[in-house]
Design a protein around this motif. Sequence first.
Motif, PDB file in Angstrom:
ATOM      1  N   GLU A 100       0.819  -1.216   0.000  1.00 12.92           N
ATOM      2  CA  GLU A 100       0.000   0.000   0.000  1.00 12.92           C
ATOM      3  C   GLU A 100       0.856   1.271   0.000  1.00 12.92           C
ATOM      4  N   ASN A 101       2.098   1.163   0.429  1.00 12.33           N
ATOM      5  CA  ASN A 101       2.983   2.329   0.572  1.00 12.33           C
ATOM      6  C   ASN A 101       4.382   1.982   0.061  1.00 12.33           C
ATOM      7  N   PRO A 102       4.532   1.835  -1.252  1.00 10.68           N
ATOM      8  CA  PRO A 102       5.832   1.419  -1.801  1.00 10.68           C
ATOM      9  C   PRO A 102       6.953   2.364  -1.392  1.00 10.68           C
ATOM     10  N   GLY A 103       8.081   1.753  -1.015  1.00 10.74           N
ATOM     11  CA  GLY A 103       9.262   2.519  -0.667  1.00 10.74           C
ATOM     12  C   GLY A 103       9.302   3.079   0.746  1.00 10.74           C
ATOM     13  N   ARG A 104       8.266   2.853   1.532  1.00 12.88           N
ATOM     14  CA  ARG A 104       8.210   3.450   2.872  1.00 12.88           C
ATOM     15  C   ARG A 104       8.767   2.545   3.962  1.00 12.88           C
ATOM     16  N   PHE A 105       8.842   1.228   3.689  1.00 13.07           N
ATOM     17  CA  PHE A 105       9.271   0.283   4.722  1.00 13.07           C
ATOM     18  C   PHE A 105      10.278  -0.703   4.155  1.00 13.07           C
ATOM     19  N   LEU A 106      11.242  -1.076   4.990  1.00 14.79           N
ATOM     20  CA  LEU A 106      12.216  -2.102   4.663  1.00 14.79           C
ATOM     21  C   LEU A 106      12.160  -3.158   5.756  1.00 14.79           C
ATOM     22  N   LEU A 107      12.058  -4.408   5.345  1.00 17.17           N
ATOM     23  CA  LEU A 107      12.053  -5.535   6.283  1.00 17.17           C
ATOM     24  C   LEU A 107      13.385  -6.259   6.200  1.00 17.17           C
ATOM     25  N   LEU A 108      14.021  -6.464   7.351  1.00 15.85           N
ATOM     26  CA  LEU A 108      15.263  -7.224   7.414  1.00 15.85           C
ATOM     27  C   LEU A 108      15.122  -8.300   8.479  1.00 15.85           C
ATOM     28  N   ASP A 109      15.517  -9.501   8.147  1.00 15.06           N
ATOM     29  CA  ASP A 109      15.577 -10.572   9.135  1.00 15.06           C
ATOM     30  C   ASP A 109      17.029 -11.008   9.201  1.00 15.06           C
ATOM     31  N   VAL A 110      17.617 -10.906  10.358  1.00 17.46           N
ATOM     32  CA  VAL A 110      19.043 -11.186  10.517  1.00 17.46           C
ATOM     33  C   VAL A 110      19.247 -12.457  11.332  1.00 17.46           C
ATOM     34  N   ASP A 111      20.425 -13.024  11.162  1.00 14.48           N
ATOM     35  CA  ASP A 111      20.802 -14.158  12.000  1.00 14.48           C
ATOM     36  C   ASP A 111      21.755 -13.671  13.079  1.00 14.48           C
ATOM     37  N   ASP A 112      22.352 -14.582  13.766  1.00 16.33           N
ATOM     38  CA  ASP A 112      23.233 -14.212  14.877  1.00 16.33           C
ATOM     39  C   ASP A 112      24.508 -13.513  14.439  1.00 16.33           C
ATOM     40  N   VAL A 113      24.851 -13.636  13.165  1.00 17.02           N
ATOM     41  CA  VAL A 113      26.118 -13.076  12.704  1.00 17.02           C
ATOM     42  C   VAL A 113      25.916 -11.860  11.797  1.00 17.02           C
ATOM     43  N   ALA A 114      24.808 -11.184  11.939  1.00 14.24           N
ATOM     44  CA  ALA A 114      24.563  -9.995  11.127  1.00 14.24           C
ATOM     45  C   ALA A 114      25.634  -8.951  11.416  1.00 14.24           C
ATOM     46  N   SER A 115      26.217  -8.413  10.369  1.00 19.64           N
ATOM     47  CA  SER A 115      27.273  -7.419  10.556  1.00 19.64           C
ATOM     48  C   SER A 115      26.725  -6.021  10.291  1.00 19.64           C
ATOM     49  N   ALA A 116      27.380  -5.043  10.845  1.00 15.96           N
ATOM     50  CA  ALA A 116      26.990  -3.655  10.613  1.00 15.96           C
ATOM     51  C   ALA A 116      27.098  -3.327   9.130  1.00 15.96           C
ATOM     52  N   ALA A 117      28.118  -3.831   8.472  1.00 10.33           N
ATOM     53  CA  ALA A 117      28.302  -3.562   7.040  1.00 10.33           C
ATOM     54  C   ALA A 117      27.167  -4.193   6.235  1.00 10.33           C
ATOM     55  N   GLY A 118      26.776  -5.397   6.607  1.00  9.28           N
ATOM     56  CA  GLY A 118      25.678  -6.062   5.904  1.00  9.28           C
ATOM     57  C   GLY A 118      24.362  -5.326   6.074  1.00  9.28           C
ATOM     58  N   LEU A 119      24.104  -4.845   7.283  1.00  8.06           N
ATOM     59  CA  LEU A 119      22.883  -4.085   7.531  1.00  8.06           C
ATOM     60  C   LEU A 119      22.903  -2.770   6.764  1.00  8.06           C
ATOM     61  N   ALA A 120      24.036  -2.092   6.771  1.00  3.68           N
ATOM     62  CA  ALA A 120      24.151  -0.822   6.053  1.00  3.68           C
ATOM     63  C   ALA A 120      23.932  -1.028   4.559  1.00  3.68           C
ATOM     64  N   SER A 121      24.457  -2.114   4.027  1.00  2.00           N
ATOM     65  CA  SER A 121      24.287  -2.421   2.613  1.00  2.00           C
ATOM     66  C   SER A 121      22.822  -2.695   2.286  1.00  2.00           C
ATOM     67  N   ALA A 122      22.149  -3.427   3.152  1.00  4.36           N
ATOM     68  CA  ALA A 122      20.729  -3.730   2.939  1.00  4.36           C
ATOM     69  C   ALA A 122      19.883  -2.456   2.984  1.00  4.36           C
ATOM     70  N   VAL A 123      20.189  -1.588   3.916  1.00  5.24           N
ATOM     71  CA  VAL A 123      19.444  -0.332   4.050  1.00  5.24           C
ATOM     72  C   VAL A 123      19.685   0.560   2.832  1.00  5.24           C
ATOM     73  N   ALA A 124      20.898   0.555   2.298  1.00  5.47           N
ATOM     74  CA  ALA A 124      21.224   1.399   1.152  1.00  5.47           C
ATOM     75  C   ALA A 124      20.614   0.895  -0.146  1.00  5.47           C
ATOM     76  N   GLY A 125      20.223  -0.363  -0.202  1.00  6.08           N
ATOM     77  CA  GLY A 125      19.680  -0.936  -1.431  1.00  6.08           C
ATOM     78  C   GLY A 125      18.237  -0.539  -1.691  1.00  6.08           C
ATOM     79  N   ASP A 126      17.729  -0.999  -2.811  1.00  7.08           N
ATOM     80  CA  ASP A 126      16.366  -0.690  -3.222  1.00  7.08           C
ATOM     81  C   ASP A 126      15.354  -1.793  -2.918  1.00  7.08           C
TER      82      ASP A 126
END
Length: 105
Positions: free
Chosen positions: A76-102
């Motif tokens: 209903e609101n394209p581009g407004r929300f990002l869903l991430l599911d991480v495991d125990d080894v989620a890195s800050a770099a990996g999260l930053a990369s996911a947030v920066a993506g489309d």
Amino acid sequence: MPIGDLVGALPDTAAVARATTHHVLALLQEWLADDLLAGSRLVLVTSGAVAAMAEDTVTDLSYAPVWGLVRSAQAENPGRFLLLDVDDVASAAGLASAVAGDEPQ
């Protein structure tokens, strides 16, 4: 109430799932209602809520309904929300990369 507090206060997975989903629904509604956030994207991070691959195991069913709720909000609101599911080894770099993506998830 922070979601982490809900987990300790409620007796079972179903109760935690209901409370968490209600909490996230209120958050999504507040986010969408705030005109100052119209150009921003809310990132919701879970752990163990979904299986990314066939061999993965869902380890926290209490957060799984949140994914369904947020996917509906994303439709209903394209581009407004990002869903991430991480495991125990989620890195800050990996999260930053996911947030920066489309990608929405």
